[in-house]
Enzyme design. Structure first.
Site, mmCIF file in Angstrom:
data_model
loop_
_atom_site.group_PDB
_atom_site.id
_atom_site.type_symbol
_atom_site.label_atom_id
_atom_site.label_comp_id
_atom_site.label_asym_id
_atom_site.label_seq_id
_atom_site.Cartn_x
_atom_site.Cartn_y
_atom_site.Cartn_z
ATOM 1 C CE LYS A 484 -16.061 7.968 13.421
ATOM 2 N NZ LYS A 484 -16.219 9.382 13.101
ATOM 3 C CE1 TYR A 710 7.770 -3.780 -9.334
ATOM 4 C CE2 TYR A 710 6.734 -3.663 -7.175
ATOM 5 C CZ TYR A 710 6.829 -4.233 -8.431
ATOM 6 O OH TYR A 710 5.979 -5.243 -8.778
#
Length: 815
Positions: A484, A710
């Site tokens: 999965k 940033y």
């Protein structure tokens, strides 16, 4: 193979009691794996005892045309094999070794036997490159150096062989005795004596004494003095050293950016070689090869010329996405028959596309007509429909290659000039060629252009981890492998193909579309869907996906759907809630559940299972035992009321190791398959599957007081060297790794992330390191564990793995 062994010869070699139904049979091939048949009618299968009972494969092998079997006991239903020969021996592995030993005695040619702690395979393959102009060479495929690998390697020797190069690896005392008898080298080569594989020996001296048993019959032995105990000598030895006087004394090693010049003193002559590598391991391996060439009498000028051309040896096949819905297997490193068979076997594992093709160069040695016929028959038996041959020899012999589609070119440039992108669509393509043909140009043309941040997936490690957990199970216990969430970030059909090839019993996915993708990629294993939705019922029915049913509402909806579709006995898996409290029927649901199931023939209960909440935590073992007791109670009630023989499973990865009593009929193997062990006691026995890599885009000097990134979060307190790398939070490298939390490996050194992580990149402080733009950066892998990365981010490895973006290309390799 061109040697053939008749029945009487085999009986004599094996000293076997025999049941002979085909007295005229002849043998050319040794076979130990039912999935790797080359020519069935001339193969001799050895039912070697291991993790699985090899006897169970005899019916399949007989059906495929194999008629000769070496076994430790005759099959109970021997009448079912009316045309088969059975050779009964006490030990099938020793029998195979005896066959190889007898085969070796057919040859009076030089045989180089290589052992040591590290570098055996590189030295073997470099010697092959260096000596090929003078000899037709048989060599160990890849790193076939074990008790099984050595016999298969020696079996490569054929009438045209003029020199054999065989490597031998041992992990404990006593193992070299049999390998020495098989190889019988005339020239012995010791690479080094380091710490690898040391745990099977009392000390380094015992390890040395065991390894040099390989050289008992050698006329010449090449020894690195620096790894020998003081005063340790061997007769007929040629020595080399970096530190002391030897036959070849290394005087100077000069490294530049891309190559290394090695100066040495030999017979009072100052000699030099230059190699296109700068790492210490390559230098050591090159010196070993240089010593071999000098000991064999090669002219120093020839050696100097050839060492400069030494290739980097890739010990792996790479699987990557190609153009036009194709998969590319890159093995553009060598071209010989033995490695071709290995590569085609890997090609044959791929089920994602129906069509299989091969692009092949001329072989390193000239082949006979019989060689070509055997190769063509083998390729056809593996379902190859399209053949592209490149090189004058293949071009000359193109009449033999009667595939559905065959194309031939004199050289790589000729192929590329005629290449059409649309010539390859929806197929798996093996690209295999000798290095001089520069097939990397073909790979670059056919492969999808990848983001320079890549996730490398080691398929050998997946198999190793699978077998580790399998070794903890009873033989009767089945394995459901969890694939999965894109196999925990590791891939889809690429992982499923490997699991199917290695005989897992079930796969499990989270959602229907994951299961559909596997079916469309040719995966035929049973697949359980753990979170079925009503909107996906149609697809489950179409693709034979088996739902986990976890509530009365889901069960009623599914039965209603099957009624409309007029289906019957569709397989389902019942999920019970024993304490996880996530999904599942509760004990109070049992009366209504039983009533529904008794009144419906539309579904068939294949398994009943539950999920352990804390099997990895020893402080909560009492709760785990409570769950197990409740599971026993529920499944007992269901069996009594339904009178159905269903499988039971509750053990996850941690429980396989900690609760062997919870194996029941099947276990569900998840994160451990991908190299992450959350119990804490077995981590060193698993292998790393995924390595996340990126590259340096730009390097700049930034003075103290400036900021990086940033919001000016990365404040520099000193003059710094800052490297920008091509990975950011859009790739799955989360923002929480910013501002010194995250670290990456650059040139083997851990460096910190500076400032905030950006969407597509982040910055590293590489002050004091010698780095260049384009250098590789390791985000996590075997050298820097994902467990450590997760610890620093205060999360778990699962989250990091499953967060890696699909735009990060996965490259799969198989060694």
């Amino acid at each position: 193979m061109e040697f053939k062994y008749d029945v009487k010869t085999i009986q004599h070699i094996l000293n076997a009691e025999s049941i002979i139904a085909s007295p005229n049979a002849t043998i050319e091939w040794l076979l130990i794996d039912s999935r790797k048949i080359i020519r069935a009618e001339s193969s001799l299968f050895f039912a070697i005892k291991g993790k699985t009972d090899a006897m169970q494969f005899i019916p399949y092998l007989y059906q495929q045309g194999v008629r000769n079997f070496v076994v430790s006991e005759a099959p109970a239903d021997i009448s079912a094999y009316s045309a088969a020969n059975f050779y009964l021996v006490q030990d099938t592995l020793k029998a195979m070794q005896a066959m190889a030993s007898a085969h070796r005695q057919q040859f009076q040619i030089p045989v180089i036997g290589i052992t040591g702690s590290n570098g055996k395979t590189i030295v073997k393959d470099w010697l092959y490159q260096l000596l090929t102009p003078e000899y037709a060479i048989a060599r160990s495929p890849k790193s076939y150096n074990s008790q099984i690998g050595v016999p298969l390697s020696v079996w490569q020797m054929a009438p045209h062989t003029q020199l054999a190069i065989i490597e031998a690896g041992i992990s404990q005392a006593g193992e070299m005795d049999s390998l020495s008898e098989i190889i019988r080298p005339t020239i012995g080569v010791m690479t080094n004596l380091k710490t690898a594989h040391a745990e099977g020996f009392k000390d380094n001296l015992e390890k040395l004494q065991e390894k040099i048993k390989l050289f008992s019959s050698a006329e010449l032995v090449i020894i690195p003095l620096d790894f020998m105990p003081d005063g340790y000598t061997l007769q007929n030895s040629f020595t080399w050293s970096l530190k002391q006087d030897a036959d070849l004394t290394i005087k100077e090693i000069q490294k530049s950016k891309t190559q290394t010049t090695i100066s040495g003193l030999y017979k009072n002559q100052n000699l030099q070689i230059t190699i296109p590598f700068v790492d210490d391991a390559a230098i050591e391996n090159a010196i070993t090869c240089w010593a071999v060439m000098l000991a064999m009498g090669y002219d120093s000028a020839i050696a100097r010329e050839r060492f400069l051309q030494l290739p980097a040896i890739q010990m792996r096949l790479e699987l990557k996405q190609g153009i036009n819905q194709t998969s590319i297997i890159n093995d553009s490193y060598s071209a010989d028959i033995a490695s071709l068979y290995i590569a085609v076997d890997f090609l044959n594992q791929q089920q994602q596309y129906q069509h299989k093709s091969i692009i092949l160069s001329d072989f390193s040695t000239t082949l006979t007509v019989q060689n070509y016929q055997e190769i063509i028959a083998f390729l056809k038996s593996k379902g190859i429909k399209k053949f592209v041959g490149i090189g004058p020899e293949l071009f000359k012999n193109k009449a033999f290659f009667d595939f559905d589609k065959s194309f031939f070119y004199q050289n790589t440039a000729d192929f590329l000039s005629h290449f059409n992108l649309m010539d390859f669509q929806e197929e798996v393509i093996l690209i295999k060629g000798a290095r001089l043909y520069e097939f990397e140009k073909i790979v670059n043309r056919l492969a999808l252009k990848a983001h320079e941040t890549v996730m490398e997936i080691n398929l050998n490690a997946v198999v190793h981890n699978l077998n580790f957990y399998r070794s903890k199970l009873k033989k009767s216990t089945k394995i459901m492998a969890m694939v999965k969430a894109y196999s925990y970030g590791s891939g889809s059909f690429e992982i499923a193909n490997v699991l199917a090839y290695n005989k897992v019993d079930y796969l499990a996915v989270a959602y229907v579309d994951e299961g559909v993708a596997l079916r469309q990629a040719g995966i035929k294993l049973p697949i359980m869907v753990m979170s079925p939705e009503e909107s996906g019922f149609e697809l489950m029915l179409t693709h034979q996906l088996e739902p986990e049913i976890y509530s009365l509402n889901v069960l009623k909806s599914f039965i209603e759907f099957l009624t409309i579709k007029k289906a019957s006995a569709f397989p389902i898996h019942l999920k019970m809630d024993t304490g996880m409290h996530r999904l599942g029927f509760e004990e109070s649901d049992l009366p209504e559940l039983v009533a529904i199931l008794k009144n419906s023939k539309l579904v068939k209960v294949l398994s009943v299972f539950s999920h352990l909440a804390s099997s990895d935590n020893s402080s909560l073992d009492q709760y785990t035992q409570k769950q197990l007791s409740l599971f026993e109670k529920i499944t007992t009630q269901l069996k009594e009321n339904l009178a159905v023989d269903f499988m039971k499973h509750i053990a996850n990865t941690a429980a396989i190791l900690r609760f062997p009593n919870a194996q029941y009929d099947m276990v569900r193997l998840g994160i451990g398959l991908y190299g992450i062990e959350n119990v804490g006691n077995f981590e060193d026995q698993l292998q790393t599957v995924g390595t996340l890599k990126t590259t340096i885009t730009q390097i700049r000097k930034v003075p103290a007081g400036e900021t990086v990134g940033y919001s000016r979060k990365g404040v520099l307190t000193k003059d710094s060297l800052i490297a920008t790398v091509k990975i950011g939070y859009a790739d799955g490298y989360a923002r929480r790794f910013g501002n010194g939390v995250g670290e990456m490996l650059v040139g083997g050194q851990l460096v910190k992330v500076v400032g905030n992580v950006c969407m597509d990149m982040c910055m590293l402080d590489v002050t004091g390191l010698s780095v260049n733009e384009g250098d590789e950066v390791i985000v996590f892998g075997s050298q820097y564990s994902i467990n450590e990365l997760a610890r620093k981010a205060e999360t778990i490895p699962y989250e990091i793995l499953t967060s890696i973006s699909q735009r990060v290309k996965r490259i799969y390799y198989y060694e």
